[in-house]
Motif scaffolding. Structure first.
Motif, PDB file in Angstrom:
ATOM      1  N   LYS A 177     -19.541 -95.320 -76.262  1.00 15.20           N
ATOM      2  CA  LYS A 177     -18.762 -94.095 -76.069  1.00 15.20           C
ATOM      3  C   LYS A 177     -18.296 -93.510 -77.409  1.00 15.20           C
ATOM      4  O   LYS A 177     -17.958 -94.259 -78.326  1.00 15.20           O
ATOM      5  CB  LYS A 177     -17.546 -94.399 -75.179  1.00 15.20           C
ATOM      6  N   GLY A 178     -18.268 -92.201 -77.465  1.00  9.58           N
ATOM      7  CA  GLY A 178     -17.662 -91.563 -78.629  1.00  9.58           C
ATOM      8  C   GLY A 178     -16.172 -91.857 -78.685  1.00  9.58           C
ATOM      9  O   GLY A 178     -15.648 -92.295 -79.704  1.00  9.58           O
ATOM     10  N   ILE A 179     -15.482 -91.609 -77.557  1.00  7.75           N
ATOM     11  CA  ILE A 179     -14.058 -91.923 -77.422  1.00  7.75           C
ATOM     12  C   ILE A 179     -13.858 -92.619 -76.086  1.00  7.75           C
ATOM     13  O   ILE A 179     -14.226 -92.081 -75.043  1.00  7.75           O
ATOM     14  CB  ILE A 179     -13.173 -90.667 -77.495  1.00  7.75           C
ATOM     15  N   MET A 199     -22.242 -91.990 -74.080  1.00  8.25           N
ATOM     16  CA  MET A 199     -21.242 -91.225 -73.329  1.00  8.25           C
ATOM     17  C   MET A 199     -20.295 -90.583 -74.329  1.00  8.25           C
ATOM     18  O   MET A 199     -19.925 -91.214 -75.331  1.00  8.25           O
ATOM     19  CB  MET A 199     -20.480 -92.149 -72.382  1.00  8.25           C
ATOM     20  N   GLY A 200     -19.887 -89.350 -74.068  1.00  9.10           N
ATOM     21  CA  GLY A 200     -19.031 -88.645 -75.010  1.00  9.10           C
ATOM     22  C   GLY A 200     -17.608 -89.169 -74.990  1.00  9.10           C
ATOM     23  O   GLY A 200     -17.144 -89.800 -75.935  1.00  9.10           O
ATOM     24  N   ILE A 201     -16.897 -88.874 -73.891  1.00  6.48           N
ATOM     25  CA  ILE A 201     -15.524 -89.351 -73.707  1.00  6.48           C
ATOM     26  C   ILE A 201     -15.440 -90.017 -72.346  1.00  6.48           C
ATOM     27  O   ILE A 201     -15.839 -89.436 -71.334  1.00  6.48           O
ATOM     28  CB  ILE A 201     -14.497 -88.198 -73.793  1.00  6.48           C
ATOM     29  N   ALA A 202     -14.897 -91.215 -72.298  1.00  7.44           N
ATOM     30  CA  ALA A 202     -14.703 -91.923 -71.030  1.00  7.44           C
ATOM     31  C   ALA A 202     -13.223 -92.194 -70.839  1.00  7.44           C
ATOM     32  O   ALA A 202     -12.535 -92.642 -71.765  1.00  7.44           O
ATOM     33  CB  ALA A 202     -15.470 -93.236 -71.019  1.00  7.44           C
ATOM     34  N   VAL A 203     -12.706 -91.898 -69.644  1.00  5.20           N
ATOM     35  CA  VAL A 203     -11.337 -92.210 -69.263  1.00  5.20           C
ATOM     36  C   VAL A 203     -11.421 -93.262 -68.184  1.00  5.20           C
ATOM     37  O   VAL A 203     -12.020 -93.027 -67.133  1.00  5.20           O
ATOM     38  CB  VAL A 203     -10.589 -90.952 -68.776  1.00  5.20           C
TER      39      VAL A 203
END
Length: 205
Positions: A177-179, A199-203
């Motif tokens: 992940k990026g973030i 994946m760019g941003i994962a929450v």
């Protein structure tokens, strides 16, 4: 042997210093570090034996003033356990605040290039490449600002239980992940360029 610095001591490392650490060994500071290089004379942390990993540079210093790392190169570091506590970053900052400015983290093989816990760290204008996770903030405030992340194998930025400003970073080709925003983290994320990551941003969590 590990190098240990007592809690009433400030370790000052001058511009142009090259710190060659034996395989598996670490620098463990219970006081403060001021490692302030320059663009022309960076401070280098590397292994004494090429191709083998050294451990960590650790600042674990409750109640002490902020440490400073500026124009430092961390290459070939990993992670370590000292006095029963696990430190997962080539640079590990625990229970104390720090500024990490214009540093380079390259080809470190531990869990993280930088790991901060229970801290207010500010990481600015740094370059991260070839690490597992580049930055891991756990139970932190602080900021991650104007850094470049390229070709790290895991996450570029990994947050747990943290409220961090993540601003103006460039993230390229992370292996994960990026973030990663996990474990009740509530960051502010603004104006970051994230490309080519799994994946760019994962929450999560």
């Amino acid at each position: 042997k590990d190098i240990r610095v007592d809690d009433d001591t400030t370790l000052v490392i001058r511009p142009g210093a090259e710190i060659a650490i034996a395989p598996g060994n670490s620098i463990y500071v219970r006081g403060r570090i001021v490692a302030e290089g320059t663009m022309e004379q960076p401070i280098i942390f590397r292994c004494r034996e090429p191709g083998k990993p050294w451990g960590s540079v650790i600042v674990d210093a409750p109640g002490h003033a902020r440490s400073l790392f500026a124009y430092c190169l961390f290459t070939g570091g990993s992670m370590t356990t000292i006095d029963g506590r696990f430190y997962s970053g080539a640079l590990s900052v625990y229970n104390v605040d720090a500024d990490i400015i214009s540093c380079r983290f390259e080809s470190n093989t531990g869990d993280d290039g930088v790991n901060c816990k229970y801290s207010v760290p500010n990481t600015r204008h740094c370059f991260f490449t070839g690490n597992e996770d580049a930055i891991d903030y756990d139970f932190c405030e602080g900021s991650i600002e104007s850094n470049v992340f390229a070709d790290n194998r895991g996450d570029s930025m990994d947050l747990s239980f943290s409220t961090t400003f993540i601003v103006n970073n460039v993230v390229q080709r992370s292996g994960d992940k990026g973030i990663s925003v996990g474990e009740k983290s509530r960051p502010v994320i603004l104006n970051n360029l994230i490309t080519g990551c799994v994946m760019g941003i994962a929450v999560k969590d």
